[in-house]
Design an enzyme around this catalytic site. Structure first.
Site, PDB file in Angstrom:
ATOM      1  N   GLN A 121      -8.244 -30.898  -2.620  1.00 62.30           N
ATOM      2  CA  GLN A 121      -9.518 -30.676  -1.933  1.00 62.30           C
ATOM      3  C   GLN A 121      -9.764 -31.761  -0.880  1.00 62.30           C
ATOM      4  O   GLN A 121     -10.270 -31.485   0.219  1.00 62.30           O
ATOM      5  CB  GLN A 121     -10.676 -30.675  -2.944  1.00 62.30           C
ATOM      6  CG  GLN A 121     -10.595 -29.598  -4.005  1.00 62.30           C
ATOM      7  CD  GLN A 121     -10.590 -28.195  -3.444  1.00 62.30           C
ATOM      8  OE1 GLN A 121     -11.230 -27.912  -2.442  1.00 62.30           O
ATOM      9  NE2 GLN A 121      -9.849 -27.307  -4.086  1.00 62.30           N
ATOM     10  N   HIS A 179      -8.681 -27.730 -12.044  1.00 63.44           N
ATOM     11  CA  HIS A 179      -8.426 -26.323 -11.729  1.00 63.44           C
ATOM     12  C   HIS A 179      -9.153 -25.860 -10.460  1.00 63.44           C
ATOM     13  O   HIS A 179     -10.075 -26.485  -9.972  1.00 63.44           O
ATOM     14  CB  HIS A 179      -8.717 -25.406 -12.919  1.00 63.44           C
ATOM     15  CG  HIS A 179     -10.126 -25.358 -13.396  1.00 63.44           C
ATOM     16  ND1 HIS A 179     -10.537 -24.491 -14.378  1.00 63.44           N
ATOM     17  CD2 HIS A 179     -11.226 -26.060 -13.046  1.00 63.44           C
ATOM     18  CE1 HIS A 179     -11.812 -24.654 -14.616  1.00 63.44           C
ATOM     19  NE2 HIS A 179     -12.266 -25.593 -13.824  1.00 63.44           N
ATOM     20  N   GLU A 180      -8.637 -24.758  -9.921  1.00 64.13           N
ATOM     21  CA  GLU A 180      -9.067 -24.203  -8.633  1.00 64.13           C
ATOM     22  C   GLU A 180      -8.820 -25.181  -7.490  1.00 64.13           C
ATOM     23  O   GLU A 180      -9.603 -25.247  -6.537  1.00 64.13           O
ATOM     24  CB  GLU A 180     -10.544 -23.776  -8.671  1.00 64.13           C
ATOM     25  CG  GLU A 180     -10.904 -22.822  -9.783  1.00 64.13           C
ATOM     26  CD  GLU A 180     -10.027 -21.582  -9.838  1.00 64.13           C
ATOM     27  OE1 GLU A 180      -9.381 -21.244  -8.824  1.00 64.13           O
ATOM     28  OE2 GLU A 180      -9.965 -20.949 -10.899  1.00 64.13           O
ATOM     29  N   GLY A 181      -7.729 -25.897  -7.561  1.00 60.85           N
ATOM     30  CA  GLY A 181      -7.382 -26.863  -6.511  1.00 60.85           C
ATOM     31  C   GLY A 181      -7.760 -28.253  -6.940  1.00 60.85           C
ATOM     32  O   GLY A 181      -8.939 -28.574  -7.062  1.00 60.85           O
ATOM     33  N   ARG A 214     -13.992 -21.740  -6.348  1.00 59.67           N
ATOM     34  CA  ARG A 214     -14.238 -23.172  -6.176  1.00 59.67           C
ATOM     35  C   ARG A 214     -15.733 -23.479  -6.211  1.00 59.67           C
ATOM     36  O   ARG A 214     -16.162 -24.475  -6.800  1.00 59.67           O
ATOM     37  CB  ARG A 214     -13.595 -23.660  -4.874  1.00 59.67           C
ATOM     38  CG  ARG A 214     -12.088 -23.767  -4.983  1.00 59.67           C
ATOM     39  CD  ARG A 214     -11.383 -23.988  -3.669  1.00 59.67           C
ATOM     40  NE  ARG A 214      -9.943 -24.165  -3.897  1.00 59.67           N
ATOM     41  CZ  ARG A 214      -9.035 -24.196  -2.950  1.00 59.67           C
ATOM     42  NH1 ARG A 214      -9.394 -24.062  -1.671  1.00 59.67           N
ATOM     43  NH2 ARG A 214      -7.758 -24.365  -3.250  1.00 59.67           N
TER      44      ARG A 214
END
Length: 610
Positions: free
Chosen positions: A465, A458-460, A314
């Site tokens: 978040q 992407h990555e959450g 992240r």
């Protein structure tokens, strides 16, 4: 890209005082000279091996020829140059081939590659994969897999999402079953057979390295043969593309991992993105059904282990987003300095016989450039500040290390999401500065925008978040992380109040901090998570603006008052900060209004009314 180096040097040395880290035992062999040598090397490789091919890897997408994924030769050359530079193991111990560099320097060096071509990519997932194994793997898993990732022989992925379970990891259906009665006796770790489908796997199939190390989330069936519901049933498995012996050498056997397809993306086209089938029987291995995988960590703790890599990724995505914002800014700034268009406002401008002026002379173009500068350089300060917290967490005194850990917990959702949203806006403004040309492939800014658009996903995702920030991070440990952050912001405010030329900004930041604190309490006033989180994204936007304003004010504390109106670079910082405080920070109350009242508009909208 040459514009990036002075900014990096200022933030590293003048603001963060990174050269002082050489006083710590871990970094005692280093000095500013060695740090500069690393930055010089990375800047050169990025300029020579990455930047010239950014458009090439966008137009020549990865393709499957029936046997393998084909990438441009430039991608292989860039990977080899990156691996040979030693940056894959830059922060690792000397005894495993590392350089024991501060992570802050490693992160700064990585920015050069991302500005040059985020689509070619560096070692983000490979390093994250190896770092996870160093933290949770067995000694042999570290030796056989992690060290070969650090030296560039192997590469790594993270396999989380599935076609039916993207961000909802508790719903993964991939399963792992013990591979025979002797499954616990394998020297590489408890051996399982993994079956399932994974999607959105970056760098999931290629020929850049000898092997690909997949870290796969899967569930181990319970005694009744059923998968355990929720995240408690998730375990983590190391599943190599090609089987490896305990000596680290390939056995010559292909694991049962099949490429099901390539995802064709809006941006990041130079990075292979795949659908992978594990254990479908296309490559039967060792007389059994399923891909061979080795348990990492303890059963049922897969998500806890994977968060080690996810949080690292992240922050890496935040840096990629920042770099793309800066790349667009540099391109549009260069264009604005050269493009003649229109005449000055006023009587003189009405004379068509007068020559045209360059568009950078128009106030609205300056507005768009200032916005980009304030977003990009503010985000870069945040990313390097977070990297500095990583160094503090690992090498600081116990109390300082614990504070750094908590601050990172609170700041990680912001570090990932704020640059992803506002550097996307910067890239949109870069297109606008170019006018119609910006919408064509004759200029790079349209590609920067396309590459950037993925970063909010992407990555959450952005929403996840935001829910993590308001739902968990600001209230964890009794709100201690938020209190620590507020304390650091207040320290900057107090210092700025002592300087008359910064007092206006300091007072504005103090009001924003008070408003965020009040909104946090108001959101949770009823104790109902659904009411608190209904407006989590506006909360995160306001929180992020507070943090970036703090970054800018803290940066200005580094600039001597007598230099603020004299040195062009400092004049630029002063104006970018002023822009952020005058044009951006005033948005905070509007975002927080719906948070404070727990406005139910979105939550209560009936589906059929859409």
């Amino acid at each position: 890209m040459s514009s990036l180096r002075p900014v990096v040097d200022f933030l590293l040395y003048d603001w963060l005082k990174v050269d002082q880290l050489s006083q710590r035992s871990r970094f005692s062999d280093h000095s500013r000279d060695t740090f500069d040598a690393v930055l010089d090397t990375c800047e050169r490789i990025a300029r020579e091996k990455y930047a010239p091919h950014n458009r090439l890897v966008d137009t020549e997408e990865p393709r499957f020829d029936g046997e393998k994924v084909v990438l441009p030769a430039a991608t292989k050359q860039a990977w080899e140059a990156y691996a040979e530079s030693g940056m894959l193991s830059a922060a690792q111990d000397y005894d495993i081939g590392g350089m024991q560099l501060p992570y802050t320097v490693e992160a700064a060096a990585g920015a050069f590659f991302a500005v040059a071509s985020v689509s070619i990519g560096g070692g983000l997932l490979t390093v994250g994969n190896a770092n996870l194994l160093m933290a949770h793997g067995t000694d042999l898993q570290k030796q056989v897999f992690a060290l070969n990732e650090f030296n560039g022989r192997f590469s790594g992925t993270m396999c989380l999402s599935e076609p039916q379970a993207g961000s909802s990891l508790s719903d993964v259906a991939t399963r792992a079953t013990p591979d025979g009665p002797d499954f616990e006796s394998d020297p590489l770790g408890p051996r399982y057979r993994v079956r399932g489908n994974k999607m959105w796997i970056s760098a999931g199939e290629h020929e850049l390295t000898e092997n690909i190390v997949h870290l796969v989330l899967a569930k181990i069936p319970g005694p009744d043969g059923k998968l355990v519901a929720g995240t408690r049933g998730i375990s983590l498995f190391l599943v190599p593309k090609k089987l490896v012996g305990p000596d680290g050498q390939l056995t010559g056997e292909r694991n049962d991992i099949a490429l099901a397809g390539l995802n064709h993306k809006l941006g990041w086209r130079g990075t292979t993105n795949t659908l992978l089938n594990f254990g479908e029987g296309k490559f039967p291995v060792r007389g059994g059904a399923g891909a061979i995988g080795y348990l990492v960590g303890k059963p049922g703790e897969g998500l806890r282990c994977m968060f080690h890599m996810m949080n690292e990724a992240r922050i890496g995505i935040g840096m990629a987003a920042t770099a793309l914002g800066l790349a667009g800014y540099y391109a549009s700034l260069d264009y604005a300095k050269q493009r003649p268009q229109g005449r000055p406002v006023g009587p003189a401008g009405k004379d068509p016989g007068q020559p045209q002026v360059r568009i950078i002379e128009h106030a609205d173009v300056k507005r768009m450039l200032l916005a980009q500068k304030s977003y990009g350089e503010g985000a870069l300060a945040l990313m390097l500040y977070c990297a500095r917290l990583v160094d503090e967490q690992h090498t600081g005194a116990p109390e300082a290390a614990d504070e750094a850990r908590l601050l990172l917990e609170v700041l990680t959702p912001i570090a990932k999401s704020w640059p992803s949203e506002f550097c996307l806006e910067a890239n949109s403004l870069a297109i606008q500065v170019h006018g119609g040309y910006g919408y064509t492939r004759d200029f790079p800014v349209e590609q920067y925008w396309r590459d950037q658009r993925l970063n909010m996903i992407h990555e959450g995702t952005h929403g996840i978040q935001a829910a993590d920030l308001l739902g968990r991070k600001v209230v964890m440990e009794g709100g201690r992380g938020l209190q620590l952050l507020a304390g650091r912001i207040n320290a900057t405010i107090e210092a700025a109040l002592q300087r008359p030329h910064l007092a206006e900004h300091a007072n504005a930041l103090a009001k924003a901090l008070q408003r965020v604190g009040a909104a946090t309490k108001a959101a949770w006033a009823t104790g109902d998570p659904s009411a608190a989180l209904a407006n989590a994204v506006p909360y995160m936007q306001a929180f992020g603006h507070l943090v970036i304003a703090w970054m800018w004010l803290d940066v200005l504390l580094t600039v001597p008052a007598q230099e603020q109106a004299r040195t062009p670079a400092h004049v630029g910082r002063v104006h970018a900060a002023r822009y952020f405080f005058h044009y951006e920070l005033p948005k905070v109350p509007a975002w927080l209004a719906v948070v404070e009242t727990r406005d139910p508009t979105c939550a209560q909208m009936p589906e059929e009314a859409f």
